[in-house]
Design a protein around this motif. Structure first.
Motif, short mmCIF file in Angstrom:
data_model
loop_
_atom_site.label_atom_id
_atom_site.label_comp_id
_atom_site.label_asym_id
_atom_site.label_seq_id
_atom_site.Cartn_x
_atom_site.Cartn_y
_atom_site.Cartn_z
N ILE A 1 -10.41 -0.22 0.57
CA ILE A 1 -10.00 -0.07 -0.51
C ILE A 1 -9.89 1.65 -0.97
N TRP A 2 -10.63 2.29 -0.22
CA TRP A 2 -10.71 3.91 -0.51
C TRP A 2 -9.64 4.66 0.19
N GLY A 3 -8.85 3.99 1.07
CA GLY A 3 -7.56 4.52 1.52
C GLY A 3 -6.58 4.55 0.59
N PHE A 4 -6.57 3.72 -0.49
CA PHE A 4 -5.88 3.75 -1.80
C PHE A 4 -6.36 4.38 -2.88
N ALA A 5 -7.90 4.13 -3.13
CA ALA A 5 -8.60 4.64 -4.35
C ALA A 5 -8.83 6.09 -4.30
N GLY A 6 -9.29 6.69 -2.99
CA GLY A 6 -9.48 8.20 -3.13
C GLY A 6 -8.52 8.98 -3.09
N PRO A 7 -7.26 8.88 -2.57
CA PRO A 7 -5.94 9.83 -2.64
C PRO A 7 -5.56 9.63 -3.98
N ASN A 8 -5.51 8.56 -4.54
CA ASN A 8 -4.95 8.38 -5.94
C ASN A 8 -5.60 8.88 -7.17
N VAL A 9 -7.22 8.80 -6.82
CA VAL A 9 -7.81 9.60 -7.92
C VAL A 9 -7.74 10.96 -7.65
N THR A 10 -7.70 11.48 -6.74
CA THR A 10 -7.50 12.73 -6.48
C THR A 10 -6.17 13.23 -7.26
N LYS A 11 -5.03 12.59 -6.90
CA LYS A 11 -3.87 12.82 -7.28
C LYS A 11 -3.71 12.78 -9.07
N LEU A 12 -4.72 11.67 -9.38
CA LEU A 12 -4.89 11.55 -10.97
C LEU A 12 -5.43 12.81 -11.69
N LEU A 13 -6.43 13.24 -10.89
CA LEU A 13 -7.20 14.63 -11.17
C LEU A 13 -6.40 15.68 -11.06
N CYS A 14 -5.30 16.03 -10.12
CA CYS A 14 -4.36 16.95 -9.91
C CYS A 14 -3.65 16.80 -11.46
N ARG A 15 -3.06 15.62 -11.70
CA ARG A 15 -2.25 15.33 -12.95
C ARG A 15 -2.79 15.83 -14.10
N PRO B 1 2.01 9.72 1.66
CA PRO B 1 1.89 8.40 1.50
C PRO B 1 1.72 7.71 2.61
N ALA B 2 3.02 8.00 3.62
CA ALA B 2 3.10 7.62 4.80
C ALA B 2 2.02 8.07 5.80
N LEU B 3 1.38 9.33 5.53
CA LEU B 3 0.51 9.66 6.36
C LEU B 3 -0.99 9.13 5.95
N ILE B 4 -1.02 8.82 4.64
CA ILE B 4 -2.38 8.07 4.35
C ILE B 4 -2.47 6.78 4.77
N HIS C 1 0.86 -1.09 0.01
CA HIS C 1 -0.17 -0.03 -0.04
C HIS C 1 0.91 1.34 0.08
N LEU C 2 1.95 1.25 0.95
CA LEU C 2 2.78 2.46 1.12
C LEU C 2 3.62 2.85 -0.05
N PHE C 3 4.22 1.60 -0.82
CA PHE C 3 5.02 2.03 -2.04
C PHE C 3 4.01 2.36 -3.47
N PHE C 4 2.87 1.72 -3.32
CA PHE C 4 1.78 2.14 -4.47
C PHE C 4 1.55 3.52 -4.16
N MET C 5 1.07 3.79 -2.96
CA MET C 5 0.91 5.26 -2.99
C MET C 5 1.97 6.15 -3.09
N ALA C 6 3.32 5.88 -2.71
CA ALA C 6 4.40 6.52 -3.12
C ALA C 6 4.55 6.68 -4.51
N ALA C 7 4.37 5.58 -5.14
CA ALA C 7 4.57 5.97 -6.78
C ALA C 7 3.56 6.99 -7.23
N PHE C 8 2.29 6.75 -6.75
CA PHE C 8 1.41 7.79 -7.40
C PHE C 8 1.76 9.39 -7.04
N SER C 9 2.31 9.35 -5.60
CA SER C 9 2.81 10.72 -5.09
C SER C 9 3.89 11.15 -5.92
#
Length: 153
Positions: A75-89, A45-48, A2-10
């Motif tokens: 799963i929304w602990g992963f999908a929610g922040p990453n969808v937000t990051k995708l929208l920012c990108r 990512p560490a905070l999330i 979870h952490l490393f996927f979140m870090a990849a998105f970040s």
């Protein structure tokens, strides 16, 4: 995981911010902002993940496979922040798009747009295969772009 996927998105978000600073805001000094990039890349990512772990207590992982539970909404602990990051990108891409169309087209996969279908993976096996194919072919795609397509332009 979870952490490393979140870090990849970040870090993809940080890559978008760096691209924006190179194309749109050329006066921005990246050396001064590196500590913020590190905070976004590793701290966010560490905070999330910490918040997700604390809120999910004993229901963090799914039954039957090693990933976040879909049944209880972890799963929304992963999908929610990453969808937000995708929208920012996507927003960053639209800002840059006016300034450098060629650079944006080359960098779309780096900015993680292939992960748009990653959000839909739990809904269909076909989408899971498409997602895996798109992400595994990124390096082949870039070799094609840089060594064949853009050398001839």
């Amino acid at each position: 995981m979870h952490l490393f996927f979140m870090a990849a998105f970040s870090w993809m978000l940080v890559e978008g911010l760096l691209l924006w600073s190179k194309v749109v805001s050329v006066n921005l000094c990246e050396d001064r902002h590196m500590k913020y990039y590190y905070l976004i890349g590793w701290g966010l990512p560490a905070l999330i993940v910490t918040i997700t772990l604390a809120s999910a207590a004993g229901n963090y992982s799914a039954d039957g496979h090693c990933w976040l539970s879909v049944q209880n909404g972890v799963i929304w602990g992963f999908a929610g922040p990453n969808v937000t990051k995708l929208l920012c990108r996507i927003f960053i891409i639209t800002l840059i798009y006016e300034a450098a169309v060629k650079a944006v087209l080359v960098l779309l996969p780096i900015l993680g747009l292939t992960w748009l279908c990653g959000v839909l993976v739990p809904f269909s096996v076909v989408i899971a295969y498409i997602f895996s194919l798109l992400n595994s072919l990124q390096s082949v795609f870039f070799v094609f772009l840089f060594s064949i397509l853009f050398c001839s332009i």
